[in-house]
Enzyme design. Structure first.
Site, PDB file in Angstrom:
ATOM      1  N   LYS A 123       0.814  -1.223   0.000  1.00 45.88           N
ATOM      2  CA  LYS A 123       0.000   0.000   0.000  1.00 45.88           C
ATOM      3  C   LYS A 123       0.841   1.264   0.000  1.00 45.88           C
ATOM      4  CE  LYS A 123      -4.434  -1.569   1.699  1.00 45.88           C
ATOM      5  NZ  LYS A 123      -5.559  -1.352   2.606  1.00 45.88           N
ATOM      6  N   LYS A 207      -3.508 -10.417  -7.911  1.00 48.86           N
ATOM      7  CA  LYS A 207      -4.747 -10.705  -7.187  1.00 48.86           C
ATOM      8  C   LYS A 207      -5.900  -9.874  -7.760  1.00 48.86           C
ATOM      9  CE  LYS A 207      -5.632  -8.862  -3.172  1.00 48.86           C
ATOM     10  NZ  LYS A 207      -5.801  -8.436  -1.776  1.00 48.86           N
ATOM     11  N   LYS A 210     -10.361  -4.812  -5.620  1.00 48.82           N
ATOM     12  CA  LYS A 210     -11.263  -3.675  -5.862  1.00 48.82           C
ATOM     13  C   LYS A 210     -10.481  -2.418  -6.203  1.00 48.82           C
ATOM     14  CE  LYS A 210     -12.240  -4.079  -0.940  1.00 48.82           C
ATOM     15  NZ  LYS A 210     -13.297  -4.454  -0.037  1.00 48.82           N
TER      16      LYS A 210
HETATM   17  P1  AMP Z   1     -10.821  -6.891   1.847  1.00 48.82           P
HETATM   18  O1  AMP Z   1     -11.709  -6.586   0.704  1.00 48.82           O
HETATM   19  O2  AMP Z   1      -9.378  -6.614   1.579  1.00 48.82           O
HETATM   20  O3  AMP Z   1     -11.326  -6.333   3.155  1.00 48.82           O
HETATM   21  O4  AMP Z   1     -10.878  -8.477   2.002  1.00 48.82           O
HETATM   22  C1  AMP Z   1     -11.966  -9.130   2.599  1.00 48.82           C
HETATM   23  C2  AMP Z   1     -11.813 -10.632   2.517  1.00 48.82           C
HETATM   24  O5  AMP Z   1     -11.837 -11.059   1.149  1.00 48.82           O
HETATM   25  C3  AMP Z   1     -10.506 -11.162   3.103  1.00 48.82           C
HETATM   26  O6  AMP Z   1     -10.769 -12.394   3.768  1.00 48.82           O
HETATM   27  C4  AMP Z   1      -9.646 -11.379   1.889  1.00 48.82           C
HETATM   28  O7  AMP Z   1      -8.664 -12.375   2.097  1.00 48.82           O
HETATM   29  C5  AMP Z   1     -10.683 -11.833   0.869  1.00 48.82           C
HETATM   30  N1  AMP Z   1     -10.237 -11.531  -0.512  1.00 48.82           N
HETATM   31  C6  AMP Z   1     -10.031 -10.300  -1.046  1.00 48.82           C
HETATM   32  N2  AMP Z   1      -9.604 -10.404  -2.319  1.00 48.82           N
HETATM   33  C7  AMP Z   1      -9.540 -11.750  -2.594  1.00 48.82           C
HETATM   34  C8  AMP Z   1      -9.172 -12.515  -3.759  1.00 48.82           C
HETATM   35  N3  AMP Z   1      -8.786 -11.924  -4.891  1.00 48.82           N
HETATM   36  N4  AMP Z   1      -9.242 -13.860  -3.661  1.00 48.82           N
HETATM   37  C9  AMP Z   1      -9.645 -14.472  -2.519  1.00 48.82           C
HETATM   38  N5  AMP Z   1      -9.990 -13.806  -1.397  1.00 48.82           N
HETATM   39  C10 AMP Z   1      -9.954 -12.466  -1.436  1.00 48.82           C
END
Ligand code: AMP
Ligand code: TRP
Length: 348
Positions: A123, A207, A210
């Site tokens: 980040k 990955k 968003k």
């Molecule tokens: P975040 O959107 O970063 O708060 O992530 C929320 C949850 O979604 C966490 O458990 C992340 O590990 C999971 N996550 C986010 N992006 C991915 C991805 N591309 N593949 C699998 N899990 C994801």
């Protein structure tokens, strides 16, 4: 689960996880987190799911958007089948114990541990790290507080959160050691299934996120059926067909884009990647992609529709969050009070 009981004898099994309201939700969030959160409700373990708004503000959030996105994540929880009668759903900032325990854990964790976190490095990459918020550096310590405040034994997350969960274990162990107690459990990460790391549709080594500038790189939970189908049709792939042998997964080792689409199919259908390869042995992407698009639309459209329905009634969402917060607080308060006592703070 047997190993869990062995790892944390004396602790009631409890699941906690969270998602940041820092932007739209992707297929990665759905397969890596939401879908699995809902499945965990059937395992007879208490489940607590949080919208981590205090984590979101570690980078600037427009206040109106933060409110909207907090409700949207809540709507996504509900639309994915997380049931407020069976799980606690709330937003982090309504339970002040998160901030209070985070401060105590800030004094247990070491600064060097924070600088080593790859998410912090990612980040701040290409930016002046000294100019990022202090909260962004301390983020993993707040995450440890989220988890330990409920004496959580298991945390379902995607692969990208593994390092933060290892740090949570280190912080719990150091607290227990420093104060000579066996108070915090050593939490187990649950990183399971074929979609623990859903990759970008444009680049199989990145990955799905968003925050990727290319919207074509991801499927958003708000995308309509046509958009989902178009994005899958346009997904980057190599020119080769899918392998035609049962050990075909080995054949996908150096084909990250192909492997990603197979994993997505498997996770959406709820089968193993091996099963998908068996079904599509030797198929061209011209055959596989339309089938994947149909499956994705069939699985995601009802969720998108339900999310839209829930979003029509923000007052009801706020009510669910408020009720969940009261229930979360009832679990957290005695654990926080005991923590303060261990540390030597005088309470009422
Ligand atoms: P975040 O959107 O970063 O708060 O992530 C929320 C949850 O979604 C966490 O458990 C992340 O590990 C999971 N996550 C986010 N992006 C991915 C991805 N591309 N593949 C699998 N899990 C994801
Ligand atoms: N850091 C997680 C993410 O970016 C979100 C999160 C915050 C979390 N607190 C948590 C996940 C506690 C699991 C448990 O995805």
């Amino acid at each position: 689960m047997a190993s869990q009981a062995a790892a944390n004898p004396g602790f009631t099994p409890r699941i906690f996880s969270g998602i940041q309201p820092s932007g739209g939700m992707t297929l990665g969030n759905y397969l890596g987190a939401l879908k699995r959160f809902a499945e965990k409700q059937d395992e007879g373990i208490e489940t607590i799911y949080c919208v981590v708004d205090m984590h979101a503000i570690t980078v600037w959030q427009d206040p109106e958007k933060l409110r909207h996105q907090t409700r949207e994540i809540t709507a996504a929880y509900l639309a994915s089948g997380i049931d407020p009668a069976r799980s606690i759903i709330f937003n982090q900032s309504q339970v002040s114990g998160h901030a209070e325990l985070a401060w105590i854990l800030n004094c247990v964790a070491r600064i060097g541990w924070m600088y080593r976190m790859t998410q912090f490095k990612d980040k701040t990459a290409g930016k002046n790290a000294e100019n990022s918020s202090l909260g962004l550096l301390a983020y993993p310590s707040l995450m440890a507080a989220d988890i330990l405040l409920y004496h959580t034994t298991q945390v379902p997350v995607g692969e990208d959160q593994k390092q933060h969960l290892e740090l949570t274990r280190d912080i719990a162990a150091k607290f227990n050691h420093d104060y000579g107690v066996d108070f915090f459990p050593i939490t187990e990460p649950l990183i399971e299934g074929s979609a623990t790391r859903v990759m970008s549709l444009r680049d199989g080594t990145k990955k799905m996120s968003k925050s990727d500038p290319s919207d074509a790189s991801r499927i958003n939970l708000t995308d309509d059926a046509d958009t989902i189908a178009k994005k899958i049709r346009k997904a980057t792939t190599d020119p080769n067909p899918l392998p035609d042998t049962l050990d075909g997964l080995d054949g996908l080792k150096d084909r990250p884009e192909a492997r990603n689409l197979v994993n997505i199919y498997a996770a959406l259908e709820g089968v193993s990647a091996e099963t998908v390869i068996r079904e599509f042995a030797g198929a061209q992407f011209g055959t596989f992609k339309p089938r994947l698009a149909d499956l994705a639309v069939a699985k995601l459209s009802p969720i998108t529709e339900a999310m839209n329905r829930y979003m029509q009634d923000p007052a009801e969402i706020d009510r669910i969050l408020g009720e969940g917060a009261a229930r979360a607080d009832a679990i957290a308060s005695p654990i926080l009070a005991k923590t303060k006592e261990i540390v030597g703070m005088i309470g009422r």
